[in-house]
Structures are given as structure tokens and as C-alpha cells.
Design an enzyme around this catalytic site. Structure first.
Site, mmCIF file in Angstrom:
data_model
loop_
_atom_site.group_PDB
_atom_site.id
_atom_site.type_symbol
_atom_site.label_atom_id
_atom_site.label_comp_id
_atom_site.label_asym_id
_atom_site.label_seq_id
_atom_site.Cartn_x
_atom_site.Cartn_y
_atom_site.Cartn_z
ATOM 1 N N SER A 144 40.605 42.406 30.246
ATOM 2 C CA SER A 144 41.076 43.523 29.337
ATOM 3 C C SER A 144 41.500 43.166 27.840
ATOM 4 C CB SER A 144 41.719 44.729 29.992
ATOM 5 O OG SER A 144 41.051 45.859 29.329
ATOM 6 N N ASP A 180 32.569 48.879 33.997
ATOM 7 C CA ASP A 180 33.007 48.807 33.441
ATOM 8 C C ASP A 180 33.082 50.189 32.312
ATOM 9 O OD1 ASP A 180 35.636 48.392 32.437
ATOM 10 O OD2 ASP A 180 35.385 46.062 32.192
ATOM 11 N N HIS A 198 36.710 48.126 36.234
ATOM 12 C CA HIS A 198 37.517 47.525 35.511
ATOM 13 C C HIS A 198 38.016 46.092 35.674
ATOM 14 C CE1 HIS A 198 39.118 46.492 31.062
ATOM 15 N NE2 HIS A 198 40.696 47.038 32.260
#
Length: 528
Positions: free
Chosen positions: A246, A468, A496
Site C-alpha cells: 500500500s 482492491d 487490499h
């Protein structure tokens, strides 16, 4: 894998804090009786290493209290050592005596053989603790952690970036204001409601400015990326092997641009597109969450036995938000389940496909007057501890994002985008527009990260998940192309980030990390 959507990982602070990218949910193994682990980031003082001297090798001290504090026991066959590395507060103009101590943990397996070096990891956020995440990852693949093939060849090194967790943590938002922020109306329609949210954002930003002043730009991503190279030197590695999720992909991409010759291997999972400006990035997240929510509603319609709010889950959630404005249900601790808290619960549930059933039950229970499920999901996301205490997750999240942001919109533009995005992304657009407000009032100067090729770097693996919500799949190819040496690896799954989710993804990433074998072009891994 059990990726609980509690933000050691953060993306959106209700209707107030927008992020450059959502963080990876904590890899928290459950105990054998199914009990949740203790709160992350709370460990005894022995995990705090003595201050380091800039440019020196790390001085490691045993710190088994870290896994003890998180899970109640260390992982079998693993040793845990902690250290810190001293870094200049401002790499552009270092001053004697002005340093931050960046805290690290090194986890080493008793079965380690033919050691390659260190695998540096960052879970994202910004604001997520790499120390806690590394500890969770040490429990092995059966519990959602790293495969033995990786832990047998690498020391696992997690770090809390400057301002985060154990690394001179920034703390400037009161628990009361955190609660107010999460509870706030995510899509304020009237001018009075809108101005209330504006005033809250302004108060939070000004409070951070009063406390940290000229230090605020020093929490930028570029400064933290330069810290990563100090970590490489401190642990004795000639080149960096890195796994970032991320926001950790932005940190890794920035490192690749600054130190391309110092890279051995980089895996960037859940890509942020550094070329997007602040507004474009926020709209991208609105699109990603809207798509994930639509996938959830389709699952509900197709899986009625597991979804008590079927067949029209979108209508059920929308009705719950509207009802909360008029008569919110009271939770067990006296909090009212306002539209803000419900919205945070929805966000939280979309980080993993397993969260969908939890959301459906929570909304169904709410209709019956029980808000426990809503607050369980929301508090996981917010990292809200029992008694209403908060970690510094969102303080750091705000400081990093706003230090990075050169083009925050005016209040007037936020109000306009709120209406425009509401039409395009009915559930999330308005809230993501509102989420840009804190940086509108941020008092610090800005230090934007670079957005260009990593000239001279080896192949870099960029992993994307088609469903996602927080780092939309479209970013994957954009980041790979920008870096110039990126190779896209796709997981056709939900939630995610991807690694280590399925056998296909694990095999491809492990071959790259261990043998530097780059995944074949166009490789797509199935959801299951």
C-alpha cells in the site's frame, strides 16, 4: 490469509483524513482459542533500543516482549532483536545533534540457512508499524505470515518510519477529536453541517502546527525513504531487499528513484500512482471503494444464506446511514452509532473479502438495535483501544500525507467536488472529497516526493489486486511504467493487497525475492 482490516493501516479517517494510500491490514494470528491479539504497538520498554549514532552499525538487543505484547507468545523457532538507527531530521540540511531514532526489529529463524540478507518490510499507512507487522509475519504462512522459504533465507527487518509508533512518534490529535472525526457526518449536506466538519479539520491541523511547527515537513515520504538507506547500512546489507504494501509501495518507489543502484529486489504490493496529484488520488480511491462495495452487494445477492441484508445490500446500508442521522443506536460504551461510525465500518469491511459477511451481519444487527458489530469493525479500522484511547496511527498519517501534498484544494473546491463525486460514486465520493480538508489547513511547508523513473534499478515487481478498494488495480501498471523497470503481477482477487494470499502469488513473489527470478510478463493469479 487472516488479514484483519484494522489499520496499522490507514486510508481514510472518516470524513476528515484522506490518505495517499491505505495501509495493509495487520497480519494478526489468532490464538488457538480464537481470541484476538492484544493491541498493537503496546510493548514494554525493553523493545526500545538505546539511541544510535549516525552512520554506525545497529546495536541489537533481545526484545521478546514485542511478540509477547502483541500475541502473548513468540513464534516457535524465532528470535527477536531490536535496535535503532539515528538519522538526520532533515537530510537536505543535516544539523549536529538534530536526529530522529528510527526503531527496528530483526527476526531470525532457527532454521535459517544460506542467508541472503535482510528483507526490509513496511505495511503502509502512512502510520503503520513495521515492527508490529514484522512480528505478526513471523508466525508463518499457516497463520497469515511469511513462508518458511523466505524466513529460512532472510532476516525479517521491520521498522517504524520517523514519526510512527516507536520512532519519535508524532502525537497531536486528542482522543476526543479522533472520536469526533470518526463520528462526523461523512457527507454533510447543509451548510451548517459542512462548516462543522470544516471547523473540526481546521482545529486538528492548527493543533498539530502549534505542537510541531517547523518539524512538520520533516515527516515526508522522501525523508523516510532516505532513512531506509540508513537502515540498509546499519544492518550491514550492500543492497536492499524490500517488501512494501500500500503506502509502502510509494515509500519503495521513492527509494528506487533515490537509490536505484542500492536495490537487490523490490516487491511493491497495492500500488500507489505517484504521478497522480492529491485530487486525482482521492478520486481514484473513491472509484476503488465504490467498485469494491458493488462487488460486495453482488456477493450478497448471489449468496443470500450468508448475507442477512440480501438481496439489496446497498439499499440496506444506505437506509442504515439515513436512519442514523435521525435516531442513532447507542453502543455498549455509550457511543452513538452515527452515520460516520457506520461509514467507517463499511470502509473497514472492504479491506478483505472475509469482511463482507461481518458487514452484512453488523448492518442486520444494527437494524435490530445492536451496534456492537458496527463498532467492532470501525474500531479495528481506527485502531481505537478500549476506553477510547488511540494510537498515533492517524496523527502520523495526517502528518505524512500533508507534508507530501503540494496541491491541497480550497474549502470551496472541496465543497464543489463533494457534489460532483457524490453523483459519480454514490457511497464514497462525497466522503473522499471531504477527506482532503485536513491538508487544506495544514500549516507546514510541503516536501513532495519524486515521480519519475528509477534509472539503473533492477527489475521491480509491482503486485495488483483487481478488486482492491484502497489502491485500485489501475495504479499497478502506472507505477510499473513510471519506474521503467517494473513488472506487473496480478491477483484476480478481492480486498487490499495480495501477498501472501494464494499459492500462485506466493510462488511468484518468493522466486523473485530468493532467486531474483522475475515473474513472466502478464502473469495473472486466480482468486482461489
Amino acid at each position: 490469509m487472516p488479514r484483519t482490516p484494522r489499520l496499522v493501516l490507514a486510508a481514510l479517517l472518516a470524513a476528515v483524513i484522506a490518505t495517499a494510500g491505505c495501509t495493509l491490514p495487520v497480519f494478526a494470528p489468532e490464538d488457538s482459542d480464537g481470541a484476538a491479539p492484544s493491541a498493537a504497538g503496546e510493548s514494554s520498554s525493553s523493545s526500545k533500543a538505546p539511541p544510535a549514532v549516525p552512520g554506525t552499525q545497529a546495536q541489537w538487543n533481545a526484545c521478546p516482549d514485542v511478540p509477547d505484547g502483541l500475541v502473548g507468545r513468540p513464534a516457535s523457532g524465532m528470535t527477536y532483536d531490536c535496535a535503532s538507527v539515528a538519522v538526520p531530521r532533515n537530510w537536505a540540511a543535516p544539523q549536529p545533534g538534530e536526529t530522529y531514532d528510527v526503531a527496528m526489529i530483526r527476526i531470525r529463524s532457527a532454521t535459517q540457512r544460506n542467508r541472503i540478507g535482510s528483507l526490509l518490510i513496511n505495511p503502509g499507512g502512512p502510520g503503520g508499524s513495521g515492527i508490529d507487522t514484522a512480528a505478526y509475519l513471523s508466525y508463518g504462512q499457516a497463520m497469515g505470515g511469511l513462508p518458511t522459504e523466505v524466513t529460512d533465507r532472510f532476516d525479517i527487518v521491520g521498522f517504524d518510519p520517523r514519526g510512527v509508533g516507536r520512532s519519535d512518534p508524532i502525537k497531536c490529535i486528542s482522543d476526543k477529536d479522533q472520536d469526533a472525526t470518526f463520528a462526523a457526518e461523512p457527507d454533510p449536506r447543509t451548510d451548517a453541517e459542512f462548516q462543522q466538519v470544516v471547523a473540526l479539520n481546521k482545529r486538528v491541523a492548527e493543533g498539530c502546527g502549534r505542537r510541531y511547527g517547523a518539524q512538520l515537513p520533516l515527516f515526508s515520504t522522501e525523508q523516510a525513504a532516505r532513512d531506509m538507506d540508513a537502515i540498509r547500512a546499519a544492518v550491514g546489507d550492500q543492497k536492499t531487499t524490500y517488501l512494501g504494501w500500500s503506502y509502502g509501495t510509494l515509500l519503495g518507489a521513492t527509494y528506487a528513484q533515490l537509490f536505484p543502484a542500492k536495490i537487490r529486489a523490490l516487491v511493491l504490493d497495492g500500488a500507489i500512482d505517484p504521478k497522480q496529484d492529491f485530487i486525482a488520488g482521492s478520486e481514484s480511491q473513491a472509484k476503488g471503494f465504490e467498485r469494491a462495495f458493488t462487488n460486495f452487494t453482488a456477493w450478497c445477492k448471489a449468496t443470500v444464506a450468508k448475507c442477512p441484508i440480501a438481496p439489496d445490500a446497498r439499499r440496506a446500508v444506505t437506509d442504515a446511514l439515513a436512519k442514523a442521522d435521525a435516531s442513532p443506536v447507542e453502543g455498549p460504551d455509550g457511543r452513538e452509532a452515527t452515520a460516520g461510525w457506520i461509514f467507517v465500518a463499511v470502509i473497514s469491511s472492504l479491506y478483505t473479502e472475509s469482511g463482507w459477511q461481518k458487514l452484512a451481519k453488523a448492518v442486520d444487527d444494527l437494524q435490530a438495535g445492536d451496534a456492537d458489530g458496527i463498532f467492532d469493525l470501525a474500531d479495528q479500522y481506527a485502531d481505537r483501544k478500549p476506553g477510547g484511547r488511540y494510537s498515533n496511527l492517524f496523527d502520523a498519517n495526517l502528518a505524512v500525507n500533508c507534508a507530501d501534498t503540494a496541491g491541497a484544494p480550497t474549502v470551496e473546491k472541496v465543497r464543489r467536488l463533494q457534489g460532483e463525486w457524490r453523483k459519480k460514486y454514490p457511497m464514497f465520493g462525497a466522503a473522499l472529497a471531504m477527506g482532503m480538508l485536513p491538508c487544506t489547513f495544514w500549516p507546514g511547508t510541503r516536501d513532495p516526493y519524486p515521480a519519475g523513473p528509477a534509472t539503473g534499478a533492477p527489475p521491480i515487481v509491482v503486485v495488483g489486486t483487481t478488486g482492491d478498494p484502497a489502491t485500485p488495480y489501475e495504479n499497478t501498471a502506472e507505477l510499473a511504467e513510471m519506474l521503467g523497470t517494473g513488472r506487473v503481477l496480478t491477483w484476480e482477487g478481492e480486498g487490499h493487497t495480495a501477498y501472501p494470499s494464494t499459492r500462485c502469488i506466493v510462488a511468484a513473489v518468493d522466486r523473485y525475492l530468493i532467486d531474483l527470478q522475475v515473474p513472466k510478463a502478464g502473469l495473472r493469479c486466480p482468486a482461489k
